[in-house]
Design a protein around this motif. Structure first.
Motif, short mmCIF file in Angstrom:
data_model
loop_
_atom_site.label_atom_id
_atom_site.label_comp_id
_atom_site.label_asym_id
_atom_site.label_seq_id
_atom_site.Cartn_x
_atom_site.Cartn_y
_atom_site.Cartn_z
N LYS A 322 1.10 7.07 -37.22
CA LYS A 322 1.03 5.76 -37.87
C LYS A 322 2.32 4.98 -37.71
CE LYS A 322 0.21 3.50 -42.33
NZ LYS A 322 -0.75 2.54 -41.76
N ASN A 323 3.46 5.64 -37.89
CA ASN A 323 4.75 4.96 -37.85
C ASN A 323 5.34 4.85 -36.45
OD1 ASN A 323 4.64 4.68 -40.65
ND2 ASN A 323 5.66 6.65 -40.99
N LYS A 324 4.65 5.47 -35.47
CA LYS A 324 5.09 5.43 -34.07
C LYS A 324 6.51 5.94 -33.91
CE LYS A 324 2.10 1.45 -33.08
NZ LYS A 324 1.04 2.26 -32.47
N LYS A 325 6.85 6.96 -34.67
CA LYS A 325 8.17 7.58 -34.62
C LYS A 325 8.02 9.09 -34.72
CE LYS A 325 10.62 3.73 -36.87
NZ LYS A 325 11.43 3.34 -38.05
N PHE A 326 9.10 9.80 -34.43
CA PHE A 326 9.14 11.25 -34.61
C PHE A 326 10.12 11.50 -35.76
CE2 PHE A 326 10.68 15.53 -32.82
CZ PHE A 326 9.70 16.22 -33.51
N HIS A 327 9.58 11.54 -36.97
CA HIS A 327 10.44 11.59 -38.15
C HIS A 327 10.05 12.72 -39.10
CE1 HIS A 327 7.27 9.91 -40.72
NE2 HIS A 327 7.12 8.91 -39.89
N ARG A 328 10.90 12.94 -40.08
CA ARG A 328 10.69 13.99 -41.07
C ARG A 328 9.60 13.59 -42.06
NH1 ARG A 328 16.33 15.89 -43.37
NH2 ARG A 328 14.95 17.59 -44.09
N TRP A 329 9.26 14.50 -42.95
CA TRP A 329 8.18 14.27 -43.91
C TRP A 329 8.45 13.02 -44.73
CZ3 TRP A 329 3.42 16.01 -44.87
CH2 TRP A 329 2.84 15.74 -46.11
N ASP A 330 7.42 12.18 -44.84
CA ASP A 330 7.52 10.93 -45.59
C ASP A 330 7.00 11.15 -47.01
OD1 ASP A 330 7.59 8.37 -46.55
OD2 ASP A 330 6.50 7.47 -44.87
N PHE A 331 7.92 11.13 -47.99
CA PHE A 331 7.55 11.33 -49.39
C PHE A 331 7.07 10.04 -50.05
CE2 PHE A 331 10.67 14.68 -48.61
CZ PHE A 331 10.11 15.78 -49.23
N GLY A 332 7.30 8.90 -49.42
CA GLY A 332 7.12 7.61 -50.07
C GLY A 332 8.49 7.03 -50.41
N ASP A 333 8.54 5.71 -50.60
CA ASP A 333 9.82 5.01 -50.72
C ASP A 333 10.76 5.61 -51.75
OD1 ASP A 333 8.88 3.38 -48.77
OD2 ASP A 333 8.61 1.60 -50.03
N SER A 334 10.29 5.76 -52.99
CA SER A 334 11.19 6.19 -54.06
C SER A 334 11.69 7.61 -53.85
CB SER A 334 10.49 6.07 -55.42
OG SER A 334 9.31 6.85 -55.44
N LYS A 335 10.78 8.52 -53.46
CA LYS A 335 11.19 9.91 -53.24
C LYS A 335 12.05 10.03 -51.98
CE LYS A 335 11.01 14.32 -54.42
NZ LYS A 335 9.81 15.13 -54.13
N ASN A 336 11.78 9.20 -50.99
CA ASN A 336 12.62 9.22 -49.79
C ASN A 336 14.07 8.89 -50.10
OD1 ASN A 336 10.58 9.95 -48.03
ND2 ASN A 336 10.10 7.86 -47.41
N PRO A 345 11.88 7.81 -43.93
CA PRO A 345 12.29 9.17 -43.52
C PRO A 345 13.07 9.11 -42.22
CG PRO A 345 9.96 8.81 -43.04
CD PRO A 345 10.42 7.62 -43.82
N PRO A 346 14.16 9.86 -42.10
CA PRO A 346 14.97 9.80 -40.87
C PRO A 346 14.25 10.42 -39.68
CG PRO A 346 15.79 11.52 -42.32
CD PRO A 346 14.73 10.79 -43.09
N GLU A 347 14.51 9.86 -38.52
CA GLU A 347 13.97 10.44 -37.29
C GLU A 347 14.76 11.71 -36.95
OE1 GLU A 347 12.87 7.86 -33.99
OE2 GLU A 347 13.45 6.13 -35.23
#
Length: 480
Positions: A322-336, A345-347
């Motif tokens: 979806k994000n067209k990236k290779f990144h770490r687990w996305d918790f959502g804005d606040s938890k990130n 989430p950082p790539e």
């Protein structure tokens, strides 16, 4: 003089033996237990969770088994840092000289069976074993060989047992496997060969826990899942377009694993289309071609034969698509913000990977685009790519293809047998790759061990001639 000759003979023997070794030099060590040296590094990068290093507390069992072709093998039980009990299979070649250890790593929701069930004529594991390599087969947590946990029963405390993405598999399971192999063999490094998500584990581990770059000699990643700026299967992309909602919906119905145990029970037959536990998500299962991915040969399979892994693996992959990236687990804005100090989430820092890596891809792969593969390799310091030339070569053909030995494996074996020097960069770009030639090349291409052996041989011959020619028979000829 005889003593001097003996010394040079010993030097020659000791140096000549290096010709049979891989670039990862052999070393002698008395340590036969897995160390916990990775703990602090991993804790710094992995998800925040209470950790205890269980690897040295776990009873390590080695069990002798026979494979379907009759050859011997051993099963090795090891523990991950966060308490999962894993099992690896080691093939035991009958050749007298073992070469560098090679770790074969399966793809998404698979097990070591994917390599062992290949036809013998195109089996990568058996071929490497026949060539004298020390072949190990990896199994990730959650598959049918790695169900136990030191604290959580997989079918009782499901939400805890299956609370992992492919990041934990890379940083914990793969790290434990590498440490175990190195601790009981006599080598400093191993070779790594993987398919699909198995390549992702490698990328995650070596980008986050950079010490592990020193533990791999060569890596061969067949169609790794990383960047997904585009995806060929647009229907699957549509089904996975909202990974957050999909994850929340699965949690609501208590589904945390592929082919959830509670939906089928331990012995009932199952339908692979319902891999997420119900008809609601059967389109995802069908578009994933879960039957091909897991190597299921028929529609009647018991749960014991098809254990796959956590649904979070699928969700993290969907997040990257979806994000067209290779990144770490996305918790959502606040938890990130709490976890990563930022809303996004950082790539994965692929430029931290220094292992000599060959990424093998097909332009007709239905899971990962060739453009994304090349973009992935470009981010890595010592990576090159190789294109499969056969037309219509699909993602599962890297394991099941009729001509995969000719199309893919023979090239990997050639690179192992005749390694080339590290990839060099000129003005930030990689130099063009050339085919390896076992009988020719520059002096720089010759392994140092071969040069040392040649020097030892010349010295031995020189001393022998001097010694010999000091003893003359009556006709002035050298005695033997």
């Amino acid at each position: 003089m005889m003593l001097l000759k003996g010394c040079f003979l010993v030097i020659f023997i000791l140096t000549f033996r290096n010709l049979s070794l891989c670039d990862a030099e052999e070393f002698k060590g008395e340590n036969t237990t897995v160390t916990s040296s990775t703990g602090n590094h991993t804790k710094k990068f992995i998800l925040k969770m209470p950790l205890k290093d269980y690897r040295n507390e776990t009873k390590k069992k080695v069990k002798k088994i026979k494979l379907k072709d009759g050859r011997s093998a051993t099963e090795h039980d090891i523990g991950s840092m966060d308490g999962y009990l894993l099992m690896m299979i080691r093939l035991t070649s009958e050749l007298p000289t073992k070469k560098c250890p090679v770790l074969l790593v399966h793809g998404m929701f698979q097990s070591s069976d994917r390599f062992l069930n290949q036809d013998k004529s195109r089996s990568l594991a058996y071929t490497l074993d026949d060539l004298g390599y020390d072949v190990w087969l990896f199994n990730a947590r959650g598959n049918k060989y790695c169900q136990p946990h030191i604290a959580y029963a997989p079918h009782v405390i499901k939400s805890e047992f299956h609370n992992y993405s492919y990041e934990e598999i890379g940083c914990f399971d793969l790290a434990a496997a590498v440490d175990y192999i190195l601790s009981i063999t006599t080598f400093k490094k191993i070779h790594y060969i993987s398919h699909s998500l198995g390549g992702t584990f490698f990328l995650v581990l070596n980008s986050l826990v950079t010490d592990y770059n020193e533990k791999f000699d060569r890596a061969f990643l067949m169609a790794p899942l990383g960047y997904h700026t585009t995806i060929t299967n647009t229907n699957l992309q549509k089904e996975l377009d909202d990974p957050t909602s999909l994850h929340e919906a699965l949690i609501k119905v208590n589904t945390f694993e592929i082919f959830p145990y509670e939906a089928y029970g331990p012995i009932q037959d199952m339908v692979p289309d319902n891999c997420l536990g119900g008809k609601t998500w059967e389109n995802i299962c069908n578009e994933l071609q879960i039957q091909k991915i897991m190597g299921i040969k028929s529609y009647n399979n018991t749960v014991a034969e098809t254990r796959g892994g956590s649904t979070k693996i699928l969700i993290q992959w969907a997040q990257n698509i979806k994000n067209k990236k290779f990144h770490r687990w996305d918790f959502g804005d606040s938890k990130n913000v709490e976890e990563y100090d930022g809303k996004d989430p950082p790539e994965y820092p692929l430029n931290a990977i220094t292992v000599r890596t060959k990424i093998i891809y097909s332009p007709d792969d239905d899971m990962v685009k060739d453009t994304d593969i090349r973009a992935l390799a470009k981010q890595m310091k010592n990576a090159t790519t190789r294109k499969v030339k056969r037309a219509n070569f699909k993602h599962d053909d890297f394991i099941d293809g009729e001509y995969v030995m000719e199309d893919v494996y023979s090239g990997i074996i050639k690179d192992l047998e005749y390694p080339k020097p590290l990839v060099k960069r000129v003005n930030g770009t990689k130099t063009p790759e050339t085919k390896s030639k076992p009988t020719s090349g520059s002096l720089a291409d010759i392994p140092w061990s071969a040069l040392l052996s040649l020097v030892g041989l010349l010295l031995f011959i020189f001393i022998s001639i001097i010694s010999c020619c000091k003893k003359k028979d009556t006709n002035g000829a050298c005695t033997t």
